[in-house]
Each structure stands twice: as C-alpha cells, then as structure tokens.
Design a protein around this motif. Structure first.
Motif, short mmCIF file in Angstrom:
data_model
loop_
_atom_site.label_atom_id
_atom_site.label_comp_id
_atom_site.label_asym_id
_atom_site.label_seq_id
_atom_site.Cartn_x
_atom_site.Cartn_y
_atom_site.Cartn_z
N GLU A 11 41.08 44.93 35.78
CA GLU A 11 41.80 45.22 37.02
C GLU A 11 40.82 45.44 38.17
O GLU A 11 41.11 45.10 39.32
CB GLU A 11 42.71 46.44 36.85
CG GLU A 11 43.64 46.64 38.03
CD GLU A 11 44.80 47.56 37.76
OE1 GLU A 11 45.61 47.74 38.70
OE2 GLU A 11 44.91 48.09 36.64
N GLY A 12 39.64 45.99 37.85
CA GLY A 12 38.62 46.16 38.88
C GLY A 12 38.16 44.84 39.45
O GLY A 12 38.02 44.67 40.67
N CYS A 13 37.92 43.87 38.56
CA CYS A 13 37.50 42.54 39.02
C CYS A 13 38.58 41.88 39.86
O CYS A 13 38.31 41.25 40.90
CB CYS A 13 37.13 41.66 37.82
SG CYS A 13 35.60 42.16 36.99
N GLU A 14 39.83 42.03 39.43
CA GLU A 14 40.94 41.44 40.17
C GLU A 14 41.07 42.09 41.55
O GLU A 14 41.34 41.40 42.55
CB GLU A 14 42.23 41.60 39.38
CG GLU A 14 43.46 40.96 40.02
CD GLU A 14 43.39 39.44 40.06
OE1 GLU A 14 44.23 38.83 40.74
OE2 GLU A 14 42.49 38.85 39.41
N PHE A 15 40.86 43.39 41.61
CA PHE A 15 40.95 44.09 42.89
C PHE A 15 39.83 43.64 43.83
O PHE A 15 40.06 43.47 45.03
CB PHE A 15 40.89 45.61 42.68
CG PHE A 15 41.28 46.40 43.89
CD1 PHE A 15 42.61 46.73 44.12
CD2 PHE A 15 40.34 46.81 44.81
CE1 PHE A 15 42.99 47.45 45.24
CE2 PHE A 15 40.69 47.53 45.94
CZ PHE A 15 42.02 47.85 46.16
N ILE A 16 38.64 43.46 43.30
CA ILE A 16 37.53 42.95 44.12
C ILE A 16 37.91 41.62 44.75
O ILE A 16 37.72 41.40 45.96
CB ILE A 16 36.26 42.78 43.27
CG1 ILE A 16 35.70 44.14 42.84
CG2 ILE A 16 35.19 42.01 44.05
CD1 ILE A 16 34.58 44.04 41.82
N ARG A 17 38.45 40.74 43.95
CA ARG A 17 38.77 39.39 44.43
C ARG A 17 39.91 39.37 45.43
O ARG A 17 39.89 38.61 46.41
CB ARG A 17 39.10 38.48 43.24
CG ARG A 17 37.91 38.15 42.35
CD ARG A 17 38.27 37.08 41.32
NE ARG A 17 39.21 37.59 40.33
CZ ARG A 17 38.87 38.06 39.13
NH1 ARG A 17 37.59 38.09 38.78
NH2 ARG A 17 39.78 38.49 38.28
N ARG A 18 40.90 40.22 45.23
CA ARG A 18 42.13 40.11 46.02
C ARG A 18 42.26 41.11 47.16
O ARG A 18 42.91 40.81 48.16
CB ARG A 18 43.33 40.27 45.08
CG ARG A 18 43.47 39.18 44.05
CD ARG A 18 44.77 39.32 43.27
NE ARG A 18 45.93 39.31 44.15
CZ ARG A 18 47.17 39.59 43.76
NH1 ARG A 18 47.40 39.94 42.50
NH2 ARG A 18 48.16 39.56 44.62
N HIS A 19 41.66 42.28 47.03
CA HIS A 19 41.98 43.35 47.99
C HIS A 19 40.78 43.96 48.70
O HIS A 19 40.96 44.58 49.75
CB HIS A 19 42.75 44.47 47.27
CG HIS A 19 44.03 44.05 46.65
ND1 HIS A 19 45.13 43.65 47.39
CD2 HIS A 19 44.40 43.95 45.35
CE1 HIS A 19 46.12 43.33 46.57
NE2 HIS A 19 45.70 43.50 45.32
#
Length: 405
Positions: free
Chosen positions: A262-270
């Motif tokens: 979820e951390g990686c996804e947050f970096i990419r998206r938000h």
C-alpha cells in the motif's frame, strides 16, 4: 464420550473440505480480496469482518491442519503459514481471529486422546470455530492461572475471568486454562453457548481493533470431564509453541507485506516529490527508490526465514519428536519471528514517511498498519527471542517449552 454441542452448517451452505495446498492458497486469496475492500472503514469504526470470517470457515480453511483421518485437509504447516500471511496482508485482525483455533488444533494433536480428537475435529471439519479464553488480566504474568475447575456433585464447574480472548466472540467452542482440585493446569473445552459463560466485548487496543480480544467471565460453567486435557509438563517435547509462533510471525509478515504494497501504491498515486528532488513524480526520487529497495530486501528476507521455519516443522516426524528437534523448531521459528516483527514495524512506519504529510490523513487509513504492527508484535517480545537464539547457538541451551517460544 458425550457429544460436544455441534451446530452444523445449513445443508445449502456446508463447510467445504480443502484437499490441496493450491486450493487453500486460492481460498485464502478469496478471503483476502473480500476483506481488503472495507478494511479501512472496519478499522476506523470497529466493524467486525464477519462476512470474510464466514467465508474463511465455509471454504474449509478452518480444517486444513486437521489430519485426513479425521476428515480434514491434513495440509502442511507451510500452507497454514501462507494462508495466514495472505489474509493478514489484507486485514491482520481477520488473520488473528483464527490464530488460536489453529494453535488449539495443535494442542489436540499433541495432547488429546483419540476420542477427544474425534469429537472436536469432527466439529471443526463441519465448520465450527475454536476460540480461546486467554490469560487472566491482573496476574503477574500470562502463565499464572487463577481460574478454577472444581468437582461438584453434579460434575465439573469452571469459574474465573479471562482477557485477550481473541476469537472467542466468533467461536462455537471456547477453550481455556484452569487449575483443577489437585492444583494442576488443564485445558477445558466447552460450547460457546454454555450457561454461565459471558463474553464482554471490551477490547480497546489501538491496533488489531476488530479482533474482539476482550474478556470472558465464567460463572460455574458446566464442563464435560471428557473434554478436559492436562496442560503438558514444561519439559515435554511439543510443537505447540513453534506452531503458535509460526502463525504469529505469519500475521506480522502479512502486516509488513500489506504496508509495503500500500505504501508503494500511495507513492505512485497520491504523494508529491520533495522540492529538491528535481523530478516530476515522487516515485522517480532516487533516494526514495533506494529506501524502498532496502525495505523490500528486509521484507523478502523475513518471508524467506518464515518459509524456512515452516518447512522445518513439516520435516519433523511427530513419531520421532524429541527435546532436540522440538527445540530446534522453536529456535528456527524464533529467528523468523525476529525479522517479521522488525519488518512489520519498519514497513508500517516507512510508508508514512514515503507518502509525506498527506499519508497521515484519516481518509487513507494508512496509520492502521503501524497500529496493527505495534499492537500485534507486543504479543511476545523479541528481546527474549534474541536471548533464546543466542543461548542455543552459544551454549547449547534448549529454550523453555510453552506457547510463546
């Protein structure tokens, strides 16, 4: 032997039997997918994952470690571990709820008579869940027992209060420890709906908020003498501790994996890049990339030791279990537990750092990862794991035997 109260699944929706590792992994992924969608809301509002828990039981995951001779899946410890890791990556509260269910299955395998195994495993295979009455709340330590199982004219009666009763609120069968009239510690199995058994939903931990790990009050609860198992002597070789700890470590590994993903996804998206990075996207920041790489290596190392530990347990022939291989099993699991604890805490904190200030906004619920990691890893402190590991390799000292090592 008298029957334990059995509440079978309705014929239209029976509990399945899982016969292969692949089936178990697919079932775990289905439970995880269902649980993940509302994980943030459930954590925020303390809503229990009842739908996902029912799917867990209906799909047959609750009986994968029950031997095939009793109708269960008879699957490996490695598969059990992977099931917990997969589900806990989506919702570690859901992962923790059946943890004691599997630990109690191991207790029955180690200590139960054939008649006890037949009665209780039959209920488990039908879809019933085992829940624990945890340790007492105000004793000196978790192994001090004050509950009493006394012989009365009409049979055995159990009285006392328990805390940290994870899984009990959602269980069909409650299991707890008490001292009998001879002062010996025993494990008593009783139907959840027994007269005098009260479950108080008073768990208020900052993390693992939907495990309902609260209080059980037992007021002269009738206990079938045929469903009482002596707690094994501390020097008796057993896999109860290693199996319990393996599952605890799998939950922590799941927390770490869920936080990392979820951390990686947050970096990419938000998230936004730091002003001095000179990049358009935060994911292109070379310092951030290096930090993610470091955490990923530690995560994979922890998962690798976890799989090694599970394979070590699978390699032990129960008929040849002795003090040496039981001790080695505990040590190998402890090694994994050290790394899964450290990476669960690290990954769940790093994701907030990687995401920046907006990662702390309540709408994202990212803080749940750290709260879950911090709460669950308190279950058994790794400072004692380091001690046991070092004393074993340095002095050949075998670790103590109980459910926390």
């Amino acid at each position: 032997m008298s029957d334990i109260a059995i509440f079978p699944w309705p014929p239209s929706d029976p509990a399945a039997i899982i016969h292969s590792d692949e089936q178990a992994i697919q079932a775990a992924k289905a439970v995880a997918a269902l649980a993940l969608g509302e994980a943030v809301v459930r954590d925020r509002e303390r809503i229990y994952p009842l739908e996902a828990l029912e799917l867990f039981s209906r799909s047959g995951l609750g009986s994968i470690s029950v031997p095939r001779v009793f109708g269960g899946g008879g699957l490996s410890y490695r598969t059990v571990m992977e099931v917990f890791r997969i589900i806990s990556a989506a919702d570690p509260s859901l992962g923790q709820i059946p943890q004691n269910h599997f630990a109690l299955i191991q207790l029955l395998l180690d200590e139960g008579s054939q008649a006890q195994q037949q009665a209780i495993f039959s209920a488990v295979v039908q879809g019933q869940r085992l829940g624990n009455g945890g340790p007492e709340k105000n004793t000196r330590h978790t192994r001090e027992v004050t509950a009493r199982l006394r012989q009365h004219q009409d049979g055995l009666r159990l009285s006392g209060s328990k805390f940290y009763s994870t899984g009990a609120l959602f269980a069909d069968i409650i299991v707890t420890t008490a001292l009998n009239d001879e002062g010996e510690a025993v494990m008593a199995f009783m139907p959840r709906k027994s007269v005098g058994l009260e479950i108080v939903d008073d768990w208020s931990g900052i993390g693992q908020r939907t495990t309902a790990s609260g209080t059980i009050h037992l007021h002269e609860v009738r206990v079938d003498a045929a469903l009482v198992i002596p707690v094994p002597a501390g020097d008796k070789p057993s896999l109860r501790g290693p199996v319990s700890q393996l599952i605890q470590a799998a939950i922590d590994a799941g927390i770490a994996r869920g936080a990392f993903d979820e951390g990686c996804e947050f970096i990419r998206r938000h998230s936004r890049p730091w002003v001095d990075a000179g990049v358009e996207r935060n994911s292109d920041d070379p310092h951030l990339q290096a930090d993610v790489g470091r955490v990923y290596i530690e995560l994979v190392a922890a998962e690798s030791l976890l799989r090694r530990a599970a394979s070590t347990l699978d390699a032990i022939d129960p008929a040849l279990l002795d003090a040496q291989n039981a001790a080695y099993a505990s040590i190998v699991v402890a090694e994994a537990k050290v790394l899964t604890t450290e990476i669960a805490l690290k990954a769940s904190e790093k994701l907030l750092e990687w995401g920046g200030s907006r990662a702390t906004l309540g709408e994202h619920g990212l803080d749940r990862h750290w709260r879950n990691a911090r709460t669950h890893t308190l279950h058994d402190p790794i400072r004692w794991k380091f001690h046991a590991i070092g004393n074993y390799y340095l002095n050949g000292q075998l670790p103590v035997r109980h459910a926390w090592i």
